[in-house]
Design a protein around this motif. Sequence first.
Motif, mmCIF file in Angstrom:
data_model
loop_
_atom_site.group_PDB
_atom_site.id
_atom_site.type_symbol
_atom_site.label_atom_id
_atom_site.label_comp_id
_atom_site.label_asym_id
_atom_site.label_seq_id
_atom_site.Cartn_x
_atom_site.Cartn_y
_atom_site.Cartn_z
ATOM 1 N N TRP A 89 21.568 -1.372 -12.848
ATOM 2 C CA TRP A 89 20.660 -0.965 -13.923
ATOM 3 C C TRP A 89 20.972 -1.732 -15.200
ATOM 4 O O TRP A 89 20.059 -2.179 -15.906
ATOM 5 C CB TRP A 89 20.785 0.537 -14.157
ATOM 6 C CG TRP A 89 19.641 1.123 -14.948
ATOM 7 C CD1 TRP A 89 18.548 1.757 -14.442
ATOM 8 C CD2 TRP A 89 19.490 1.130 -16.372
ATOM 9 N NE1 TRP A 89 17.722 2.152 -15.464
ATOM 10 C CE2 TRP A 89 18.265 1.777 -16.653
ATOM 11 C CE3 TRP A 89 20.244 0.647 -17.431
ATOM 12 C CZ2 TRP A 89 17.797 1.966 -17.957
ATOM 13 C CZ3 TRP A 89 19.781 0.805 -18.728
ATOM 14 C CH2 TRP A 89 18.573 1.472 -18.979
ATOM 15 N N GLY B 164 19.668 -5.152 -14.831
ATOM 16 C CA GLY B 164 18.230 -5.122 -15.039
ATOM 17 C C GLY B 164 17.864 -4.910 -16.486
ATOM 18 O O GLY B 164 16.905 -5.514 -17.000
ATOM 19 N N TRP C 244 11.356 1.076 -18.398
ATOM 20 C CA TRP C 244 10.629 0.848 -17.152
ATOM 21 C C TRP C 244 11.014 -0.496 -16.534
ATOM 22 O O TRP C 244 11.264 -0.580 -15.328
ATOM 23 C CB TRP C 244 9.129 0.899 -17.436
ATOM 24 C CG TRP C 244 8.281 0.664 -16.223
ATOM 25 C CD1 TRP C 244 7.950 1.574 -15.255
ATOM 26 C CD2 TRP C 244 7.660 -0.574 -15.844
ATOM 27 N NE1 TRP C 244 7.158 0.981 -14.295
ATOM 28 C CE2 TRP C 244 6.961 -0.340 -14.630
ATOM 29 C CE3 TRP C 244 7.615 -1.840 -16.400
ATOM 30 C CZ2 TRP C 244 6.234 -1.331 -13.980
ATOM 31 C CZ3 TRP C 244 6.895 -2.830 -15.759
ATOM 32 C CH2 TRP C 244 6.214 -2.571 -14.573
ATOM 33 N N LEU C 245 11.079 -1.533 -17.362
ATOM 34 C CA LEU C 245 11.462 -2.844 -16.851
ATOM 35 C C LEU C 245 12.893 -2.833 -16.314
ATOM 36 O O LEU C 245 13.188 -3.447 -15.285
ATOM 37 C CB LEU C 245 11.346 -3.891 -17.962
ATOM 38 C CG LEU C 245 9.977 -4.540 -18.182
ATOM 39 C CD1 LEU C 245 10.044 -5.491 -19.362
ATOM 40 C CD2 LEU C 245 9.506 -5.260 -16.936
ATOM 41 N N SER C 246 13.789 -2.136 -16.999
ATOM 42 C CA SER C 246 15.188 -2.080 -16.562
ATOM 43 C C SER C 246 15.297 -1.477 -15.179
ATOM 44 O O SER C 246 16.051 -1.961 -14.322
ATOM 45 C CB SER C 246 16.017 -1.259 -17.559
ATOM 46 O OG SER C 246 15.980 -1.835 -18.841
ATOM 47 N N GLU C 247 14.539 -0.408 -14.943
ATOM 48 C CA GLU C 247 14.593 0.243 -13.626
ATOM 49 C C GLU C 247 13.993 -0.643 -12.549
ATOM 50 O O GLU C 247 14.531 -0.751 -11.440
ATOM 51 C CB GLU C 247 13.845 1.578 -13.691
ATOM 52 C CG GLU C 247 13.890 2.359 -12.393
ATOM 53 C CD GLU C 247 13.273 3.746 -12.521
ATOM 54 O OE1 GLU C 247 12.907 4.325 -11.487
ATOM 55 O OE2 GLU C 247 13.156 4.222 -13.661
ATOM 56 N N LYS C 248 12.876 -1.302 -12.856
ATOM 57 C CA LYS C 248 12.231 -2.148 -11.861
ATOM 58 C C LYS C 248 13.085 -3.372 -11.527
ATOM 59 O O LYS C 248 13.179 -3.773 -10.358
ATOM 60 C CB LYS C 248 10.862 -2.601 -12.363
ATOM 61 C CG LYS C 248 9.849 -1.475 -12.517
ATOM 62 C CD LYS C 248 9.624 -0.752 -11.195
ATOM 63 C CE LYS C 248 8.621 0.382 -11.353
ATOM 64 N NZ LYS C 248 8.441 1.140 -10.087
ATOM 65 N N LEU C 249 13.716 -3.964 -12.530
ATOM 66 C CA LEU C 249 14.494 -5.168 -12.306
ATOM 67 C C LEU C 249 15.849 -4.878 -11.676
ATOM 68 O O LEU C 249 16.513 -5.789 -11.185
ATOM 69 C CB LEU C 249 14.692 -5.915 -13.629
ATOM 70 C CG LEU C 249 13.407 -6.489 -14.241
ATOM 71 C CD1 LEU C 249 13.684 -7.062 -15.624
ATOM 72 C CD2 LEU C 249 12.800 -7.547 -13.340
ATOM 73 N N ARG D 281 16.343 -3.185 -8.939
ATOM 74 C CA ARG D 281 16.165 -3.350 -7.500
ATOM 75 C C ARG D 281 17.189 -2.525 -6.718
ATOM 76 O O ARG D 281 17.847 -2.993 -5.798
ATOM 77 C CB ARG D 281 16.256 -4.824 -7.104
ATOM 78 C CG ARG D 281 15.255 -5.713 -7.816
ATOM 79 C CD ARG D 281 15.413 -7.157 -7.410
ATOM 80 N NE ARG D 281 15.121 -7.341 -6.003
ATOM 81 C CZ ARG D 281 13.899 -7.533 -5.514
ATOM 82 N NH1 ARG D 281 12.864 -7.558 -6.322
ATOM 83 N NH2 ARG D 281 13.708 -7.716 -4.222
ATOM 84 N N ALA E 275 17.079 5.879 -9.912
ATOM 85 C CA ALA E 275 15.956 6.698 -10.382
ATOM 86 C C ALA E 275 16.380 7.717 -11.430
ATOM 87 O O ALA E 275 15.622 8.001 -12.364
ATOM 88 C CB ALA E 275 15.304 7.402 -9.185
#
Length: 467
Positions: free
Chosen positions: A70, A73, A146-151, A153, A158
């Motif tokens: 996290w 990301g 949001w970007l941190s969580e998506k990046l 991977r 969550a």
Amino acid sequence: MSTAAPPPTDFNRLWLTETIRLREEFAGPLEDGEANRRARAAGGNLTRRIQTRALWLAERDGLLDALRHWRQGGGLALAILLALAVGGGASLALAALGAEQKGPINVFWALGSLLGLHLLTLCGWLLGLFFAADGGGGALGRLWLWLSEKLARDAKVALLAPALLLLLQHRRLGRWGLGLLVHGFWLLTLTSALVTLLALMSTRSYGFYWETTLLDGDTFVALTQNLGALPAMLGFSLPDPATIRASADQALSVEAARQGWAGWLLGVLLVYGLLPRLLLALLCLNRWLSGRAHLAPDLSLPGYRLLAERLQPSSERLGVCDAAPETLPQVPRSALGRPAESTPALLVAVELDENRPWPPVLPGGVGDAGVLDSREQRRRLLERLAGQPPARLAVAVDPQRSPDRGTLALLGELSRSAGRTRVWLLPPPPGETLNDERLDDWHIALNQLGLHYGSDAPLGWLETGDD
């Protein structure tokens, strides 16, 4: 579990603690027997023990790795936002001066292009600071999360973002942390715009004018001089009233007029754009650092109150209430068993048949922990090893029994409670044969646990530590 990575910072420990609390609140209590024993053995106050327990559970369940993902990301998301800030600032400057435009520039349209969105978002942040529950992080803060969580991977991240926000809400730090992000973004954007303006004005010739239909000229003269008063104190040029009036509807070709308007535009951008964002960013940084230094778990939450008795029993919290008697009752040494600090090596057996003779003759310096048949016996031994782990531990098992999950979990926990551990796969009693398939099951299971094992008695290894 991995030991190569550096230990988490104090803030990350708090973050993981809140994540574990949130996870147990949604999914129910975790299997935490070993974590609780390690937390009690580590000592400290209740807050420290809760953090020790949470860190062990996070490492066991992969949350520690998820946190690292996290943060990676988050760093990548921040880099993307910084790149957008630089590009956005350059675009603002190009739009203000009309990169493809050959004619003169309406100075107030240029000023609106440079500062309009900045002023709107600044007012929105100030309103959110006083009225919004989340402290006015705004769309930019939510975009970064949001970007941190998506990046990242990683499916296990969550709960990290909600836990972070809940942790920061305890001391209302969310507004300052996200505020630092917002003002830092705009500070970089406006700095990029200022640098781009300087580059364009240094390499091209621009003329400036203003025009109006509803307002009179005196209004524009007063507005221009009022806006330029503070920049003028810092050395920026301020057009005189005659130059301002002469710039109505058409740009002056006089070099002094062009330089005066350019200096005024740069000064207004600096004073009303960069400086407010810089001061607010420093304010947010100061409040963030001071609040973060006093950040701690909220022990009034139900999840933490339930842990108090397990991690810090009542007898420990109350301490010794009665005065010590003049003489203490003597307990026979045989009842106490061999003290752990005098036994660098220990032998224990797990669920042996009663007809099997036990223990074997032990060499000097090797302690006997008996046979573990019940859950209470296991708990007492693990509590003892948590406080005084032996340097060498041999665990005897009967390979005629199936390697069930409970026994394998116990072996894993015992191995983490000693310096070195070996599993002794006992030979069958005389007249019996060993089931090869079951023995293979033990080999596979112990290999997966990464434990050393063998059928030869490890008594010499226990005594000397030599292979």
